[in-house]
Design an enzyme around this catalytic site. Structure first.
Site, short mmCIF file in Angstrom:
data_model
loop_
_atom_site.label_atom_id
_atom_site.label_comp_id
_atom_site.label_asym_id
_atom_site.label_seq_id
_atom_site.Cartn_x
_atom_site.Cartn_y
_atom_site.Cartn_z
CE LYS A 111 15.11 52.57 -23.53
NZ LYS A 111 13.86 51.90 -23.89
CE LYS A 192 16.95 46.70 -20.39
NZ LYS A 192 16.47 45.92 -21.51
CE LYS A 195 11.34 44.30 -26.91
NZ LYS A 195 11.04 45.63 -26.39
P1 ATP Z 1 13.88 48.54 -25.35
O1 ATP Z 1 15.35 48.58 -25.61
O2 ATP Z 1 13.06 48.99 -26.52
O3 ATP Z 1 13.49 49.22 -24.06
P2 ATP Z 1 13.80 46.01 -23.98
O4 ATP Z 1 14.62 44.88 -24.46
O5 ATP Z 1 14.25 46.74 -22.77
O6 ATP Z 1 13.53 46.98 -25.21
P3 ATP Z 1 11.03 46.12 -23.08
O7 ATP Z 1 9.91 46.00 -24.06
O8 ATP Z 1 11.40 47.49 -22.60
O9 ATP Z 1 12.32 45.42 -23.72
O10 ATP Z 1 10.74 45.21 -21.82
C1 ATP Z 1 9.86 44.08 -21.86
C2 ATP Z 1 10.08 43.21 -20.64
O11 ATP Z 1 11.34 42.52 -20.76
C3 ATP Z 1 10.17 43.97 -19.31
O12 ATP Z 1 9.53 43.23 -18.32
C4 ATP Z 1 11.65 44.07 -19.05
O13 ATP Z 1 11.95 44.19 -17.68
C5 ATP Z 1 12.13 42.73 -19.60
N1 ATP Z 1 13.53 42.81 -20.03
C6 ATP Z 1 14.05 43.67 -20.94
N2 ATP Z 1 15.36 43.45 -21.10
C7 ATP Z 1 15.69 42.43 -20.26
C8 ATP Z 1 16.91 41.75 -19.98
N3 ATP Z 1 18.04 42.09 -20.58
N4 ATP Z 1 16.89 40.76 -19.05
C9 ATP Z 1 15.74 40.42 -18.43
N5 ATP Z 1 14.56 41.03 -18.65
C10 ATP Z 1 14.52 42.02 -19.57
MG MG Z 2 13.20 48.44 -22.09
#
Ligand code: ATP
Ligand code: MG
Length: 328
Positions: A111, A192, A195
Site C-alpha cells: 500500500k 488478491k 476493495k
Molecule cells: P482494502 O483494499 O480496503 O484493504 P480488502 O478487500 O482487503 O479492502 P479488508 O476490509 O481489508 O478488505 O478485509 C476484510 C476481510 O476480508 C479480512 O479478513 C481479509 O483478510 C478478507 N479478505 C480481503 N480480501 C480478500 C480476498 N481477496 N480473499 C479472501 N479474503 C479476503
Molecule cells: Mg485489506
C-alpha cells in the site's frame, strides 16, 4: 465462552473475496463463541476517504453484515471509532512495537508503494489491529490469508507486552478457511481481490446485479488453453474453480468430475450462476434492512453499549500494568 473478533474496512464495496475469506465464516462460527464483528473505520482512513462517502459506507457495511447472516441478538456488530478504547490501546501498544516489525509487513509495503507520500497511519495500521483484537482478549480471529501476517504480529506484540509488564493479554489464534482464503482479482489472478483496487473487471461486489456478475466473470483473465486441465491449472482458472467450490461447498472430487475438460466459456457460465444464486438472498435482505429506518443505527448502538465495558476494563488493566495514572 471464548471470544472471537474480526473486522472489515468500510472502503469501497465488499466483494466475494471478503465474503468467502471472512464474512461467511463469521456467520458460521458466531454461536460457538462470544462474537464481536467490527467495522474498522479508523483503519479505512489510513488512506484518504471522502468523508460523506465514508459515513454512508459504514452503515451500508453494517447492513451487509446483517444481510449475510450475522445475528445482532447474539453477535455484537460495532463501529471501531464509536469505542475510543481502540485508539487508546493502540497508543500503548505502539510504544512496545519496534518500527522494524511494521516496516516488514507485506500489506504496508504494497500500500505504501502505491502512495506519493506515506501517512504514518499506514505504518501503524497493524498496531491498531492488534489493539482491536487484544482489547477483547479474543482467542479466535477469522480472517482471509492476507491478514495472517497481521494476526501473527498481534501475537508478537502481545508477547512483548506480557514479558515487559506481566501477563495481560490472551494469545489470539488465526482461523483461515480451507477454500476461499485468498480470492484473486478477476482481471489479474496474481493479485488478491481488494476493495480498494480500481477497475470494473477486478472484483465482484456482493451487490452486483446478475448481469454485471455474468459480464465480469465471463471477462475474467484465464490462460491460453481452451479447456480445464487439472494437470495444468493456470492461476485464473484455479481462482474461478475456488470461487465455485467455496460458494457451492462442492468437494475436490466433485469439482474435478464436473469441470475436467470443460471449455473456459462454459466454466465461467457455471461459476457466474453459482455466484448469482448464492448472492441473491443476501442482496434481497440487504435492501430490506436498508429500508428499515433506524434499524442499523440501533444495532450499532446496542453493540457498542454491550462491549464498551469489556474494552474499558482492558484499557484500565493495561494502564495499571504500565503504571499509567488511574484514579485510586
Ligand atoms: P482494502 O483494499 O480496503 O484493504 P480488502 O478487500 O482487503 O479492502 P479488508 O476490509 O481489508 O478488505 O478485509 C476484510 C476481510 O476480508 C479480512 O479478513 C481479509 O483478510 C478478507 N479478505 C480481503 N480480501 C480478500 C480476498 N481477496 N480473499 C479472501 N479474503 C479476503
Ligand atoms: Mg485489506
Amino acid at each position: 465462552m471464548k471470544r472471537v473478533f474480526s473486522g472489515i474496512q468500510p472502503t469501497g464495496s465488499p466483494h466475494i473475496g471478503n465474503y468467502l475469506g471472512a464474512l461467511k465464516h463469521w456467520v458460521r462460527i458466531q454461536y460457538d463463541y462470544e462474537s464481536i464483528y467490527c467495522i474498522v473505520d479508523l483503519h479505512a482512513v489510513t488512506l484518504y476517504q471522502d468523508p460523506k462517502e465514508l459515513r454512508a459506507k459504514i452503515e451500508e457495511l453494517a447492513a451487509m453484515l446483517l444481510a449475510v447472516g450475522i445475528d445482532p441478538q447474539h453477535s455484537a456488530v460495532v463501529v471501531q471509532s464509536a469505542i475510543p478504547a481502540h485508539a487508546e490501546l493502540a497508543w500503548m501498544l505502539t510504544c512496545v512495537t519496534p518500527v522494524g516489525w511494521l516496516e516488514r509487513m507485506t500489506q504496508y509495503k504494497a500500500k505504501a508503494g502505491a502512495q506519493e507520500t506515506v501517512g504514518d497511519g499506514l505504518l501503524q495500521y497493524p498496531v491498531l489491529m492488534a489493539a482491536d483484537i487484544l482489547l477483547y482478549n479474543a482467542a479466535i480471529v477469522p480472517v482471509g490469508e492476507d491478514q495472517r501476517q497481521h494476526v501473527e504480529l498481534t501475537r508478537d506484540i502481545a508477547q512483548r507486552f506480557n514479558s515487559l509488564y506481566g501477563e495481560t493479554f490472551v494469545m489470539p489464534e488465526t482461523h483461515l478457511p480451507s477454500v476461499g482464503a485468498r480470492v484473486m482479482g478477476l482481471d489479474d489472478p496474481e493479485k488478491k481481490m481488494s476493495k480498494s483496487v480500481p477497475g470494473s473487471g477486478h472484483a465482484v461486489s456482493l451487490l452486483d446485479p446478475p448481469e454485471v456478475i455474468r459480464k465480469k466473470i465471463l471477462r475474467a483473465t484465464t490462460d491460453s488453453s481452451p479447456a480445464v486441465d487439472f494437470e495444468q491449472l493456470g492461476a485464473g482458472v484455479q481462482n474461478l474453480l475456488a470461487i465455485y467450490q467455496a460458494f457451492t461447498g462442492s468437494s475436490d472430487a466433485d469439482v474435478r468430475a464436473q469441470f475436467s475438460g470443460l471449455r473456459y466459456g462454459d466454466l465461467k457460465k457455471r461459476v457466474a450462476e453459482a455466484v448469482i444464486t448464492a448472492l441473491e438472498p443476501v442482496q434481497k435482505r440487504f435492501h430490506e434492512i436498508m429500508n428499515e429506518r433506524g434499524y442499523v443505527a440501533r444495532v450499532l448502538a446496542d453493540g457498542a453499549e454491550r462491549i464498551t465495558p469489556i474494552a474499558d476494563a482492558t484499557v484500565e488493566a493495561v494502564k495499571k500494568a504500565m503504571g499509567l495514572y488511574t484514579p485510586a
